[in-house]
Design a protein around this motif. Structure first.
Motif, short mmCIF file in Angstrom:
data_model
loop_
_atom_site.label_atom_id
_atom_site.label_comp_id
_atom_site.label_asym_id
_atom_site.label_seq_id
_atom_site.Cartn_x
_atom_site.Cartn_y
_atom_site.Cartn_z
N PHE A 15 19.27 16.90 -10.72
CA PHE A 15 20.39 17.31 -9.87
C PHE A 15 20.04 18.65 -9.23
CE2 PHE A 15 24.87 19.27 -10.01
CZ PHE A 15 25.11 18.93 -8.70
N VAL A 16 19.93 18.66 -7.91
CA VAL A 16 19.58 19.88 -7.19
C VAL A 16 20.84 20.47 -6.58
CG1 VAL A 16 18.15 20.88 -5.37
CG2 VAL A 16 17.29 18.93 -6.68
N TRP A 138 13.91 17.58 -21.20
CA TRP A 138 14.21 17.86 -19.80
C TRP A 138 12.90 18.15 -19.06
CZ3 TRP A 138 18.79 21.18 -17.76
CH2 TRP A 138 20.00 20.55 -18.06
N PRO A 139 12.84 17.83 -17.76
CA PRO A 139 11.67 18.26 -16.97
C PRO A 139 11.54 19.78 -17.00
CG PRO A 139 13.00 16.70 -15.74
CD PRO A 139 13.78 17.06 -16.96
N LEU A 150 18.77 23.58 -10.84
CA LEU A 150 18.17 22.29 -11.19
C LEU A 150 18.67 21.88 -12.57
CD1 LEU A 150 14.44 22.97 -10.18
CD2 LEU A 150 16.18 21.82 -8.83
N GLN A 151 19.17 20.67 -12.66
CA GLN A 151 19.63 20.17 -13.95
C GLN A 151 19.24 18.71 -14.06
OE1 GLN A 151 23.19 21.65 -15.49
NE2 GLN A 151 23.61 22.96 -13.76
N PHE A 152 19.02 18.30 -15.30
CA PHE A 152 18.58 16.92 -15.53
C PHE A 152 19.71 16.18 -16.23
CE2 PHE A 152 15.83 13.74 -17.82
CZ PHE A 152 15.36 13.12 -16.68
N VAL A 153 20.48 15.46 -15.45
CA VAL A 153 21.72 14.89 -15.97
C VAL A 153 21.92 13.45 -15.50
CG1 VAL A 153 22.95 17.07 -16.23
CG2 VAL A 153 22.90 15.95 -14.02
N ALA A 161 30.18 16.81 -11.59
CA ALA A 161 29.90 18.20 -11.21
C ALA A 161 30.27 18.45 -9.76
CB ALA A 161 28.43 18.52 -11.45
N ARG A 162 29.94 17.50 -8.91
CA ARG A 162 30.27 17.62 -7.49
C ARG A 162 31.79 17.70 -7.30
NH1 ARG A 162 26.43 18.99 -3.79
NH2 ARG A 162 24.48 17.96 -4.26
#
Lengths: 179, 671
Positions: A15-16, A138-139, A150-153, A161-162
């Motif tokens: 997620f950017v 996570w990356p 940056l999140q890995f979700v 989140a949006r």
């Protein structure tokens, strides 16, 4: 490997959140370390937009642009040795054993993601940190990002989140009007 | 209320490693928790410590790239010596021989020129043990010339005042945050994430700077001010608060030593004049004052550079008068001021306290004064120099010209640089991942930072250096921290150091070993009696008050262009670099090349300069070369670069363009 659309709901995605990006390059350096890339090989492109004039002032933002891991990746279709592949979980990666460094993928990619690793003569590209992801980690870029841009979700979390961000924005503008 | 979900971060490494080492990153003063995965004597991966209360598992680019410097082929690993600055270095292969040689040179220099002929430059790269021990050695030696830029900003704090502000982890509870000339997003990205959290929680972020920075790009309100006028902006804002009656009179009455005189001192100045001096429209300043005062809990973050300019204490004065100081939330957060006061020389009876005070001044100017003093009053006749890091390319740059005349110049550092090039004797230094130390963070946290790797062969710490040198003058009793292996015992040293500070004496290294773990930090200035909005009982000074500063403390900086040099030059740090060692980290060094010279597109267009063109920035006494980067980040009359140039006013032109032609164009344009 066949692509099962149902996997999309079960796997995480990067997620950017560009609104939190400060262009600090931590993601790029994390990628350098994780994949032993030499300096100058940019798998992450941090694009500084602006400053542009806006009203009486200026505005500037940063866009972290890495591989989008396309649903129908042009790089995979173009690769003459099948080194470039797409996994069931969506990750598009280049297999260094098969890559001949011809850079056809780099030409085919509309976003310029694949780039040549000058120290190995093979293609360097975000591989979604597949080795880490396979271990449930996570990356590297997401883990080290100092601002949480940056999140890995999961996809549901991204949507939530949006929505949350939009709701907070509206609430804040509402309270500002009230004041 | 909107439900928030915690995103589960899954940490670990996919690399093969032998052991993880938990420590604290020492690239800057945020003090991030760090886990290094070590395999076969090299670091294979690094990650942030997830339970660290400040860094929360995050790292910045510098906190990752440092690994590259450790094994760099250019790293200095052997002590070396040369007879003259033009001769080649001869490897000594032996620290004892090198220390013997330095001691002999120093002894001879002292006999001929006296003890005050020795000057010591402490770069932060060498570690706090180097600078603390340098002061101790200087006291025994009898020289006051120890220059340590890291130490100074603490001094404006009144004696006894412990905590002017809360921790950065409390920023999300502030309702407004004012950053003055501090590009926190570039210098401390991990701390900046707390600022973004604050913004998301509804805090207004106000950034005042002379350039449109990363920080300003994220701020709700951006104020472009004239270069070097941060403290004047503070005075203007304070005057506006007073004019609009927005200050807390009871706090002024109870916390200031001279409340009436202080208020009266502002009657003589006009807010509009101060605002104009700072380059901000007066109406805008009034709007800002009303907005800030309306939010009640405000944090002011001031850059370290402001500490060297007049009127710095306006921020503490303002935070007190506005009732931001001494609470759990808000207050004054002076960046890079996290080192507690330590008395490292008080136990030495020999000699007298002679350390030079160089507060409120430019480091370079001070060195100029020292050097000029030697020819006029014969006070300082600098003939011996010990320098760490690359201080001769930084705050001691004025000393460069005098080095060839000196009896001896010693370099304690990790890589070849200008300071090494000027030296006669080289001592290869350990890097921070190879040193055990106590770290002092912006948040006043005390943490024990364990070394990740053993020192590379041939490299030693600052404590080793000074202990070895002191032994050669018979001062072992003042440097007793030697282990059974004959090398410096850092735990014993830091135990002693902590005992030498009134705010730290209750701690020992063992107490700090878990600081930073499990969301807990040991902080050195817990102001228990002043915490809590209702519990504030005045400052912990003898009379509970502080001395405020008024408009007279500020002075206009040199903001008038010099003839022939119409543009202002500014050099600041970038996000991927800090200190000289950054040149040896290829991953970060290539991200923002130091050859880039930023200029406003309007000016560039007139001079026929495009992005990428080779340009020269010329001042009255020096110049730098680089490639143009056209950006509105700089205002019209400013040139910016990472490279330092000892000039405030410059002229810029294309490399193939006569400087006279460029000057004529600029004079017409800016008239």
């Amino acid at each position: 490997m066949s692509e099962d659309p149902r996997n999309k709901d079960r796997t995480n995605a990067l997620f950017v959140d560009a609104s939190r990006c400060i262009g600090c390059f931590a993601c790029q350096v994390a990628c350098n370390m994780e994949h032993d890339l030499p300096a100058g090989v940019r798998t992450f492109k941090i694009i500084q937009l602006g400053p542009f004039e806006q009203g009486d002032g200026l505005t500037m933002s940063y866009l972290p642009a890495n591989c989008l891991h396309c649903d129908r990746p042009a790089c995979v279709a173009a690769c003459p040795t099948s080194a470039m592949r797409k996994r069931a979980d969506g990750i598009v990666f280049s297999d260094p054993e098969l890559c001949i460094g011809c850079q056809t993928c780099a030409v085919a990619c509309p976003f310029g993601s694949p780039t040549l690793n000058t120290s190995t003569g093979k293609i360097a590209k975000c591989d979604g940190c597949r080795a880490r992801v396979d271990l449930g980690l996570w990356p590297s870029c997401a883990l080290k990002c100092p601002t949480g841009a940056l999140q890995f979700v999961s996809r549901q979390q991204i949507v939530q989140a949006r929505r949350e961000r939009e709701a907070v924005k509206r609430l804040q503008s509402f309270s500002a009007v009230k004041e | 209320m909107i439900a928030r979900f915690a995103l589960k971060r899954v940490t670990g490494t996919a690399k093969d490693y032998e052991k993880p080492v938990a420590t604290v990153c020492r690239e800057c003063s945020v003090g991030c928790g760090l886990v290094a995965y070590v395999g076969k004597d090299t670091i294979v991966d690094v990650q942030g410590a997830e339970d660290h209360p400040v860094s929360r598992g995050r790292l910045c680019a510098r906190g990752i790239a440092f690994v590259q410097a450790l094994e760099h082929v250019e790293r200095l690993r052997v002590p070396a010596h040369r007879e003259s600055p033009h001769a080649g270095f001869v490897d000594l292969n032996d620290w004892d021989k090198a220390l013997d040689l330095l001691a002999e040179h120093l002894r001879r220099s002292r006999e001929r020129h006296g003890p005050e002929s020795l000057l010591i430059g402490c770069d932060t790269e060498a570690g706090s043990d180097f600078s603390f021990c340098a002061k101790r050695f200087a006291r025994l030696w009898g020289t006051p010339l120890v220059l340590d830029p890291f130490e100074e900003p603490i001094k404006p704090w009144p004696a006894g005042l412990r905590s002017p502000s809360s921790s950065c982890t409390q920023w999300p509870k502030s309702r407004s945050i004012l950053l003055v000339e501090s590009d926190l997003a570039s210098t401390h990205p991990v701390a900046f994430s707390w600022l973004m959290d604050a913004q998301r929680s509804g805090a207004k972020i106000i950034a005042a700077d002379s350039r449109f920075t990363r920080t300003m790009s994220k701020a709700d309100v951006g104020l472009v001010i004239r270069p070097g006028t941060g403290n004047i902006l503070g005075t203007a804002l304070m005057k506006t608060f007073l004019d609009l009656d927005l200050h807390r009179k009871d706090r002024v009455e109870s916390c200031f030593t001279n409340p009436e005189t202080w208020v009266d001192s502002f009657a003589e100045v006009q807010a509009a004049d101060l605002a104009e001096a700072a380059g901000v429209p007066h109406e805008r300043l009034e709007e800002l004052a009303v907005m800030i005062a309306g939010t009640q809990t405000t944090t002011v973050i001031s850059a370290k550079s402001l500490a060297y300019k007049p009127g710095y204490r306006i921020w503490l004065t303002m935070a007190t008068a506005m009732d931001w100081t001494g609470n759990d939330v808000g207050g004054w957060y002076p960046l890079d001021s996290g080192r507690p006061p330590m008395d490292v020389t008080g136990d030495i009876e020999e000699g007298e306290e002679k350390l030079l005070s160089w507060l409120y001044g430019d480091h370079r100017e001070l060195v100029k004064e020292i050097l000029e003093a030697d020819s006029t009053a014969d006070t300082f006749n600098v003939k011996a120099f010990i320098g760490s890091g690359n201080c001769l390319n930084g705050f001691l740059s004025h000393l460069n010209a005098s080095i060839p005349e000196m009896d001896v110049a010693a370099y304690f550092g990790c890589f070849p640089n200008a300071t090494r090039d000027a030296a006669h004797i080289i001592f290869p230094a350990t890097m921070w991942p190879e040193r055990d130390s106590v770290t002092f963070s912006n948040d006043r946290a005390l943490q024990w930072a364990e070394r990740i790797l053993d020192p590379r062969t041939g490299c030693r710490s600052g404590l080793d250096f000074w202990t070895g040198l002191a032994q050669r003058f018979g001062w072992e009793e003042y440097f007793p921290w030697t282990g059974q292996d004959g090398r410096a015992d850092h735990v014993a040293f830091y135990d002693w150091l902590l005992s030498r500070g009134s705010f730290t004496c209750e701690y020992q290294v063992d107490d700090l070993k878990r600081s930073g773990e499990e969301h807990h930090l040991v902080r050195w200035q817990l102001q228990k009696e002043a915490s809590g909005k209702s519990g504030f009982q005045g400052f912990p000074t003898p009379d509970g008050k502080i001395e405020p500063v008024g408009p007279a403390a500020s002075a206009l900086p040199d903001i008038q262009p010099k003839e022939g040099y119409p543009l202002y030059f500014q050099a600041t740090t970038v996000i991927s670099r800090s200190r000289d060692v950054s040149n040896w980290l290829p991953w970060t060094a290539e991200l923002e090349p130091d050859s880039l010279i930023q200029m406003n597109p309007h000016i560039a267009q007139s001079l026929g300069i495009e992005t990428g063109d080779e340009v020269i920035v010329r001042g009255p006494k020096g110049l730098i070369e680089g490639r143009a980067w056209l950006s509105r980040m700089v205002p019209e009359r400013m040139i910016w670069s990472q490279q330092s140039l000892d000039e405030h006013w410059v002229l810029i032109h294309r490399k193939d363009q006569p400087s006279r032609e460029a000057l004529t164009i600029l004079e017409e344009l800016l008239a």
